[in-house]
Design an enzyme around this catalytic site. Structure first.
Site, short mmCIF file in Angstrom:
data_model
loop_
_atom_site.label_atom_id
_atom_site.label_comp_id
_atom_site.label_asym_id
_atom_site.label_seq_id
_atom_site.Cartn_x
_atom_site.Cartn_y
_atom_site.Cartn_z
N ILE A 17 23.57 39.38 38.24
CA ILE A 17 23.46 40.42 37.21
C ILE A 17 22.50 40.05 36.09
CG2 ILE A 17 25.73 41.44 37.65
CD1 ILE A 17 26.86 39.78 35.36
N GLY A 18 21.96 38.84 36.12
CA GLY A 18 21.03 38.45 35.07
C GLY A 18 20.35 37.13 35.40
N ARG A 21 16.28 31.36 31.33
CA ARG A 21 15.35 30.22 31.43
C ARG A 21 15.84 29.14 32.35
NH1 ARG A 21 13.52 26.70 26.72
NH2 ARG A 21 15.58 27.21 25.91
N GLY A 23 18.66 29.37 34.59
CA GLY A 23 19.54 29.70 35.69
C GLY A 23 19.83 31.18 35.79
N LYS A 40 27.87 31.98 34.65
CA LYS A 40 26.56 31.52 34.18
C LYS A 40 26.28 30.17 34.83
CE LYS A 40 24.03 30.50 29.87
NZ LYS A 40 24.12 30.54 28.39
N ASP A 134 20.73 31.71 17.07
CA ASP A 134 19.86 32.62 17.82
C ASP A 134 20.48 34.02 17.88
OD1 ASP A 134 17.57 33.34 19.17
OD2 ASP A 134 18.26 32.64 21.12
#
Length: 276
Positions: A17-18, A21, A23, A40, A134
């Protein structure tokens, strides 16, 4: 691809789904709870920089410390192999705040609701001495019920004994001037970034911009906060007042998360008729 250790446990691999940088993010399913999660997967072989490796080690520790909180992506499990680290996280909607900002009908009440939830999450981080570093629309997610959740703690760190950290970390449009100057900084860099997020929600564009990262940094350092009349004519005075107090070059005068939450524009849910 899920690690063998993860497979032997309780999760089944689903679709990707995404991608980032270091993985990929996949959906996984837990038959035991009949629930879906995000996995993730970080490829440790891509982490050549010592700072990146430190962030990899810190991210699950920080997320575990902060969980659970209604406005922060929760971590449930972690699995590690020789080459990868896999984090089992809240499964959020595919659309981030960045996608919602692109919609032309983002009202002040909706922006105030998003900002309140974002700052509630930041206040929780700051109480633990954690600075995200961030904050930007791409790192702000929503769960299935529409609750805002701060994610991607890969750049987050603990404040040192002096209550400060250093290092040029963040995204040019959203980074605070003290970060660009290379000075030690504290958790208020997150408030500056959140203020820029609010500006973008109300204006559809960032307050400081340029063609290159260097030009953006120069604009951030100048810090000339403007409210072009053609864009801000329908934005309330209260909203602009809050922006001035969040996007404030003087760190001692810049609002804390708790002060943002007590501001009239937040307390009134963006429902205000006062105009400049």
């Amino acid at each position: 691809m899920l690690s063998e250790s993860l497979k032997k446990n309780k999760y089944q691999a689903c679709e990707e789904i995404g991608r980032g940088r270091f993985g990929v993010i996949s959906r996984v399913f837990c038959p035991m709870t009949q629930s879906s999660f995000a996995c993730k997967t970080i490829d440790k072989r891509l982490l050549s920089d010592p700072t990146d490796r430190e962030c990899l080690e810190n991210e699950p520790k920080i997320m575990t410390l902060l969980s659970p909180h209604s406005n922060i992506v929760q971590i449930y499990d972690m699995f590690e192999t020789e080459d990868t680290v896999q984090l089992i996280l809240d499964l959020c909607q595919p659309l981030t705040l960045y996608d919602l900002i692109l919609q032309p009908d983002l009202s002040e009440p909706k922006a105030a609701s998003y900002m309140q939830q974002l700052v509630l999450g930041l206040a929780h981080c700051h109480r633990f001495g954690i600075v995200h570093r961030d904050i930007k629309p791409d790192n702000i997610f929503f769960d299935s019920r529409g609750n805002l959740k701060i994610g991607d703690f890969g750049s987050a760190t603990w404040l040192g004994e002096l209550g400060t950290v250093d290092g040029l970390v963040g995204t040019p449009y959203y980074v605070a001037p003290e970060v660009v100057m290379g000075r030690p900084y504290n958790e208020k860099v997150d408030i500056w970034s959140a203020g820029v997020v609010l500006y973008v929600m109300l204006a559809g564009a960032p307050p400081f911009f340029g063609e290159t990262a260097e030009e953006i940094f120069e604009a951030v350092l100048r810090g000339n906060l403007r409210f072009p009349s053609r864009i801000f004519r329908s934005v309330s005075a209260d909203a602009k007042d809050l922006l001035r107090k969040m996007i404030c070059r003087d760190v001692s005068r810049r609002f804390s998360a708790e002060q943002v939450l007590r501001h009239p524009w937040i307390l009134n849910g963006g429902q205000t008729i006062s105009m400049d």
